[in-house]
Design an enzyme around this catalytic site. Structure first.
Site, PDB file in Angstrom:
ATOM      1  N   TRP A  83       1.259  -1.040  -0.337  1.00  0.00           N
ATOM      2  CA  TRP A  83       0.009  -0.147  -0.199  1.00  0.00           C
ATOM      3  C   TRP A  83       1.027   1.308   0.272  1.00  0.00           C
ATOM      4  O   TRP A  83       0.376   1.894   0.725  1.00  0.00           O
ATOM      5  CB  TRP A  83      -0.949  -0.010   1.280  1.00  0.00           C
ATOM      6  CG  TRP A  83      -1.976  -0.596   1.365  1.00  0.00           C
ATOM      7  CD1 TRP A  83      -3.319  -0.575   0.849  1.00  0.00           C
ATOM      8  CD2 TRP A  83      -2.370  -2.649   1.270  1.00  0.00           C
ATOM      9  NE1 TRP A  83      -4.454  -1.695   0.834  1.00  0.00           N
ATOM     10  CE2 TRP A  83      -3.501  -2.578   0.735  1.00  0.00           C
ATOM     11  CE3 TRP A  83      -1.315  -3.179   1.762  1.00  0.00           C
ATOM     12  CZ2 TRP A  83      -3.795  -4.187   0.890  1.00  0.00           C
ATOM     13  CZ3 TRP A  83      -1.627  -4.749   2.188  1.00  0.00           C
ATOM     14  CH2 TRP A  83      -3.208  -4.733   1.701  1.00  0.00           C
ATOM     15  N   ASP A 128     -13.162 -13.030   3.349  1.00  0.00           N
ATOM     16  CA  ASP A 128     -11.509 -11.496   3.328  1.00  0.00           C
ATOM     17  C   ASP A 128     -10.783 -12.181   3.660  1.00  0.00           C
ATOM     18  O   ASP A 128      -9.642 -12.609   4.489  1.00  0.00           O
ATOM     19  CB  ASP A 128     -11.977 -10.278   4.476  1.00  0.00           C
ATOM     20  CG  ASP A 128     -11.371  -9.174   3.803  1.00  0.00           C
ATOM     21  OD1 ASP A 128     -10.520  -9.327   2.764  1.00  0.00           O
ATOM     22  OD2 ASP A 128     -11.853  -7.991   4.557  1.00  0.00           O
ATOM     23  N   HIS A 151     -13.673  -1.207   0.110  1.00  0.00           N
ATOM     24  CA  HIS A 151     -12.832  -2.496   0.323  1.00  0.00           C
ATOM     25  C   HIS A 151     -13.494  -3.390  -0.490  1.00  0.00           C
ATOM     26  O   HIS A 151     -15.018  -3.770  -0.090  1.00  0.00           O
ATOM     27  CB  HIS A 151     -13.014  -2.842   2.162  1.00  0.00           C
ATOM     28  CG  HIS A 151     -11.985  -3.955   2.137  1.00  0.00           C
ATOM     29  ND1 HIS A 151     -10.365  -4.462   1.427  1.00  0.00           N
ATOM     30  CD2 HIS A 151     -12.236  -4.686   3.232  1.00  0.00           C
ATOM     31  CE1 HIS A 151     -10.032  -5.354   2.531  1.00  0.00           C
ATOM     32  NE2 HIS A 151     -11.303  -5.411   3.059  1.00  0.00           N
ATOM     33  N   TYR A 198      -6.982   4.999  -0.705  1.00  0.00           N
ATOM     34  CA  TYR A 198      -7.915   4.671  -0.892  1.00  0.00           C
ATOM     35  C   TYR A 198      -8.577   3.410   0.476  1.00  0.00           C
ATOM     36  O   TYR A 198      -9.291   3.374   0.597  1.00  0.00           O
ATOM     37  CB  TYR A 198      -8.292   3.169  -1.892  1.00  0.00           C
ATOM     38  CG  TYR A 198      -7.786   2.139  -1.683  1.00  0.00           C
ATOM     39  CD1 TYR A 198      -8.936   0.883  -1.480  1.00  0.00           C
ATOM     40  CD2 TYR A 198      -6.814   1.862  -2.041  1.00  0.00           C
ATOM     41  CE1 TYR A 198      -8.880  -0.225  -1.168  1.00  0.00           C
ATOM     42  CE2 TYR A 198      -6.655   0.435  -2.118  1.00  0.00           C
ATOM     43  CZ  TYR A 198      -7.695  -0.779  -1.463  1.00  0.00           C
ATOM     44  OH  TYR A 198      -6.638  -1.922  -0.675  1.00  0.00           O
ATOM     45  N   CYS A 244      -6.791  -4.613  -1.871  1.00  0.00           N
ATOM     46  CA  CYS A 244      -8.181  -5.167  -1.600  1.00  0.00           C
ATOM     47  C   CYS A 244      -8.569  -6.497  -2.866  1.00  0.00           C
ATOM     48  O   CYS A 244      -9.015  -6.851  -2.585  1.00  0.00           O
ATOM     49  CB  CYS A 244      -8.968  -4.699  -0.883  1.00  0.00           C
ATOM     50  SG  CYS A 244     -10.313  -3.239  -1.585  1.00  0.00           S
TER      51      CYS A 244
END
Length: 717
Positions: free
Chosen positions: A268, A386, A363, A549, A304
Site C-alpha cells: 500500500w 476476506d 474495500h 484508498y 484489496c
C-alpha cells in the site's frame, strides 16, 4: 495371493510392484480364470457425458473432473468376460498430499446391485463381451482433491491391482447436489457464481463508483492444480477438505502471504519496484500460474481488489459459489470499539497520528454460499470471506467465513470475525476534540456514513446490484437499533454518548455529477444551512489531503480559512476549486483526495465537522474489434488511449487478456507524450465460440486505474 500389475495396451509400462513378480504376473494373465484388467477408460473427454453432466467441461484439462454427490461412468476392459457369480471388483481411491507430509485419505468403493444415495458405491450398468460400464456414486460430503484410482479385481484364483496412472480424478464441491453443503437452488445463480469466468469489481467512492472487469480464469490451464497446491500449503488435514467452512477460511489465509507464504504480497506504499502495480492486474490467471510454477513464491503486489479477485477464482474453481463484494466507506476498526474515531485539536485540525481507525474509500471482499452447521439455525447462506490482511484472526491474517445474516442482526458473538465485519459496515463516525487538560470530548457524531452502497455484479448481466440491505436493516428502523445495541454490548467501549447542545447549523459537501477528471480542476461545493431564527457566524477551516484508498492520509495539498455569516434560515453554497497544478505532483494510486471542513459557530460554540472523499476519474482504454470474430480466424483489434495529463507518461506497459487466451499478452509501449493519443493494433485468434470479453489494462507509475473491456460474440467456424 495378491499382485500389483500395471497393464497398458502397449504393455510398455513397467510393473509398480516388486520387480520379481512382473514375469509371474504376465504368465498368470494368460490364465482364463484370473481376472486381469487390460484397460480403464474414465470417459474424461471435455465433451463426454461425465464432464458435461458434472458441468466441468469448461476446465482446460484432459483429466476427469467431477463434482461430489453425483454419479460418474467408466469402462473397464478385462482379459475375459466378467462373471458376476464368481468375480468381484472394487475401486480404491487415494487422496495423498504431494507437497507435505500430512495424512491422506483412502476410500474403498464396493460393487453393489442397487445404488443408494449418500454412499461410495458402484454398479455394472452395461456388459459387452470383455468390457463392463460402471456407474460410480460419490459421497456428497467427500473431501475435494485429486484422487489416485486403483482397480481391484477378484476371481476364484486371487486378486489383482491395476493402478490407473496417470488418470487422476479431480473431485470438487457440487452446488447442484442437494446434499452438498454448498447447494444453491437457483440455476441462474449457479451459472453466475460457479461457471462465469468474468466478473466486475467496483471501486472508488459511493458518489463515484468505478467498475473494472476481472478475468477470474478459474477454468484456464494449470489453475485447478494451482488451487489444490494452495490448499496443501494450508497444512490442514485432508479430512477437513470436505468442509467449505474450513476450506474458505484456509483460502482467506493463504491468498495473502503475511504469515504462511501465501499467494499475494500486499503493498500500500507508493513504489512497486520489483513487482506489478496492483491496479495493472486485470485477472487472476497470471497470478495463480506464477505462484504455482514458482512452487509457492508470493506474487507481488496486491491491494484489496486483487486479493478478492484471486479468492473468487480459487473458490469458484473448487466449486464453492462465490462473488466479489465492495463496501464503500468501509471502516477499519482497530480496537473493536464499533466506532470510527477522528481526533481534532483545539485549532480544529485533524490530529493525524492519533487517528488510527481508518475509513477506507472502498474495500472489496468475497461472499461464499454454504450451510453453517457450526452455527445456530438460520445463519447459513452468504458468508463474508476476506483475504486482505487487515487484522489477525486466531493468530493468522484471515477473515471469515462470517455469516452475513449474523452481521445484519448484530450477532457479533458468532464465529468467525463477526465484530470486525460488523464494524466495517456499521460504525458511527465520531469526532473527538482535545481539551486543555489533554482529555477528549465528543463534539460530533455522523451516523449512517459507514457501509454505503454495498455492491456486487448482477446475476446474468453486467449491472451493479446494491446489497446493503443484506448487511443492515434500514437506518433508523427498530430492527436496526436493536442490532446495533446487541452488537455494542460486545464492543470495547460504550456507544451511548451525550451529544452537544445547540446543533442548528449543518454543513455538507456536494459534488456535481460523476465528479472531476484527472488532469482537470476539481470543483465541489460547501453547503451550509442555518436552521435557527437568529444570525450565525463562524470561521470555517478547510484542508484537502491526498490519501490512499485505505483512508491513510499522505499529505496536505492546500488549506485555508473561510469567514462566514449566515442569516436566519439561510442556506449558503460556497464554490470550492482545486486546480490541476495544485495537486499534480502529489497524487497516489487511485487519485483519491479528501476535503475536511471544520469550524465553530461563535454564538452557540457548536463544532462543525465533515469530511468528503472523492477521486479524480481516469480515462478508459477504448477497445474496438475490426470486423467479425470467428473461431480460428485472425481478428484485428484496435486499443486507443488518450493521456489526460500535461505530463509525459514513462515506461507504459499494456496487458491484455480474455477471449479464451490461456495467458496474458504484454506490450511494452514506452513513453506517451503529454495529452497524446495512442493507438495499438493487436491480432488475436479466438478459440471458443459464444460471448467473450477482451480486457486491457495499463501499467504506468504516474497514471493508474486505466483499463477497458470489449464484449464480443465469437461465431463458430
Amino acid at each position: 495371493f495378491s499382485l500389483l500389475v500395471e497393464m497398458s495396451s502397449s504393455n510398455t509400462n513397467t510393473a509398480r510392484g516388486p520387480s520379481a513378480s512382473a514375469p509371474a504376473a504376465a504368465t498368470l494373465a494368460a490364465s482364463d480364470t484370473l481376472l486381469t484388467v487390460h484397460s480403464v477408460d474414465l470417459l474424461k473427454s471435455k465433451d463426454g457425458p461425465n464432464r458435461r453432466e458434472h458441468r466441468t467441461d469448461a476446465y482446460f484439462s484432459d483429466k476427469l473432473i467431477i463434482r461430489r454427490g453425483q454419479t460418474f461412468q467408466m469402462w473397464i476392459e478385462f482379459s475375459r468376460p466378467f462373471n458376476p457369480k464368481s468375480d468381484n471388483l472394487q475401486l480404491q481411491l487415494k487422496l495423498e498430499p504431494i507437497f507435505s507430509s500430512s495424512t491422506g485419505i483412502h476410500i474403498s468403493v464396493p460393487l453393489v446391485d442397487v445404488l443408494e444415495d449418500g454412499r461410495w458405491e458402484m454398479k455394472i450398468v452395461e456388459q459387452k463381451d470383455k468390457r463392463v460400464r460402471l456407474a460410480v456414486n460419490t459421497l456428497p460430503t467427500a473431501s475435494i482433491g485429486c484422487y489416485k484410482v486403483t482397480v481391484e479385481s477378484f476371481s476364484p484364483k486371487g486378486k489383482l491391482l491395476f493402478p490407473c496412472t496417470p488418470n487422476d480424478v479431480y473431485l470438487l464441491f457440487n452446488p447442484w447436489c442437494e446434499d452438498d453443503a454448498v447447494y444453491l437452488d437457483n440455476e441462474a445463480e449457479r451459472k453466475e457464481y460457479i461457471l462465469n469466468s468474468m466478473g466486475r469489481i467496483y471501486y472508488g467512492t459511493e458518489k463515484q463508483i468505478g467498475t473494472r472487469t476481472w478475468n477470474f480464469a478459474q477454468f484456464e490451464q494449470d489453475i485447478l492444480e494451482a488451487c489444490l497446491f494452495i490448499l496443501e500449503r494450508g497444512q490442514v488435514a485432508m479430512t477437513e477438505w470436505r468442509d467449505p467452512v474450513i476450506v474458505s477460511r484456509m483460502v482467506s489465509a493463504l491468498v495473502n502471504s503475511n504469515d504462511d507464504y501465501g499467494v499475494l504480497m500486499g503493498n500500500w506504499k507508493d513504489s512497486y519496484e520489483g513487482g506489478t502495480s496492483p491496479t495493472a492486474w486485470s485477472g487472476s490467471g497470471d497470478i495463480l500460474r506464477q505462484y504455482y510454477k514458482s512452487s509457492g513464491k508470493p506474487v507481488k503486489f496486491a491491494q484489496c481488489w486483487v486479493y478478492a479477485g484471486v479468492t473468487n477464482s480459487v473458490l469458484r474453481c473448487l466449486g464453492i459459489p462465490t462473488r466479489c463484494v465492495t463496501n464503500f466507506s468501509s471502516a477499519h476498526d482497530t480496537d473493536l470499539s464499533l466506532t470510527t474515531d477522528i481526533y481534532i485539536d483545539e485549532k480544529l485540525e485533524v490530529i493525524k497520528d492519533k487517528t488510527s481507525d481508518s475509513l477506507w474509500n472502498f474495500h472489496v471482499w468475497n461472499e461464499s454460499w454454504m450451510t453453517r452447521p457450526d452455527l445456530p439455525a438460520g445463519y447459513g447462506g452468504w458468508q463474508v470471506v476476506d483475504a486482505t490482511p487487515q487484522e489477525p484472526s486466531q493468530g493468522s491474517y484471515r477473515c471469515g467465513p462470517t455469516s452475513v445474516s449474523a452481521v445484519r442482526k448484530g450477532q457479533v458473538e458468532l464465529k468467525f470475525d463477526t465484530p470486525f465485519v460488523f464494524a466495517e459496515v456499521n460504525s458511527d463516525r465520531i469526532y473527538w476534540q482535545k481539551k486543555p487538560d489533554g482529555s477528549f470530548s465528543q463534539v460530533n457524531v455522523e451516523k449512517n456514513s459507514i457501509g454505503q452502497s454495498i455492491s456486487t455484479k448482477a446475476v446474468g448481466s453486467d449491472a451493479r446490484v446494491d446489497i446493503t440491505h443484506l448487511y443492515k436493516y434500514p437506518e433508523g428502523s427498530e430492527e436496526e437499533r436493536i442490532a446495533v445495541e446487541r452488537a455494542s454490548r460486545f464492543g470495547s467501549k460504550p456507544t451511548l454518548y451525550p451529544s452537544p447542545t445547540g446543533n442548528d447549523v449543518s454543513v455538507e459537501i456536494v459534488m456535481d455529477g460523476a465528479g472531476p477528471r484527472i488532469g482537470g480542476d476539481a470543483k465541489l461545493s460547501i453547503v451550509l444551512k442555518n436552521k435557527s431564527s437568529s444570525q450565525r457566524t463562524a470561521s470555517l477551516l478547510y484542508e484537502v489531503m491526498v490519501m490512499y484508498y485505505t483512508g491513510v492520509l499522505k499529505t496536505t495539498v492546500k488549506k485555508d480559512q473561510i469567514p462566514l455569516t449566515l442569516k436566519p434560515q439561510e442556506t449558503k453554497t460556497i464554490p470550492w476549486t482545486l486546480q490541476y497544478k495544485e495537486y499534480m505532483s502529489h497524487l497516489v494510486d487511485q487519485g483519491a483526495l479528501m476535503l475536511a471542513v471544520t469550524g465553530r459557530v461563535n454564538e452557540t460554540r457548536q463544532i462543525l465537522a465533515t469530511q468528503f472523499n472523492f477521486r479524480l476519474r481516469t480515462p478508459d482504454l477504448i477497445i474496438t474489434p475490426q470486423g467479425d470474430a470467428v473461431v480460428g480466424k485472425e481478428l484485428t483489434v484496435k486499443i486507443t488511449f488518450q493521456n489526460p495529463l500535461s505530463q509525459v507518461l514513462r515506461n507504459v506497459l499494456f496487458r491484455i487478456e480474455g477471449l479464451g487466451m490461456q495467458s496474458i499478452r504484454k506490450i511494452a509501449y514506452g513513453d506517451v507524450d503529454k495529452l497524446a493519443t495512442v493507438t495499438l493494433t493487436e491480432k488475436f485468434v479466438p478459440t471458443v465460440a459464444g460471448s467473450q470479453k477482451l480486457l486491457a489494462s495499463m501499467d504506468c507509475r504516474l497514471l493508474t486505474q486505466v483499463h477497458g473491456v470489449a464484449d464480443l460474440v465469437v461465431k463458430p467456424k
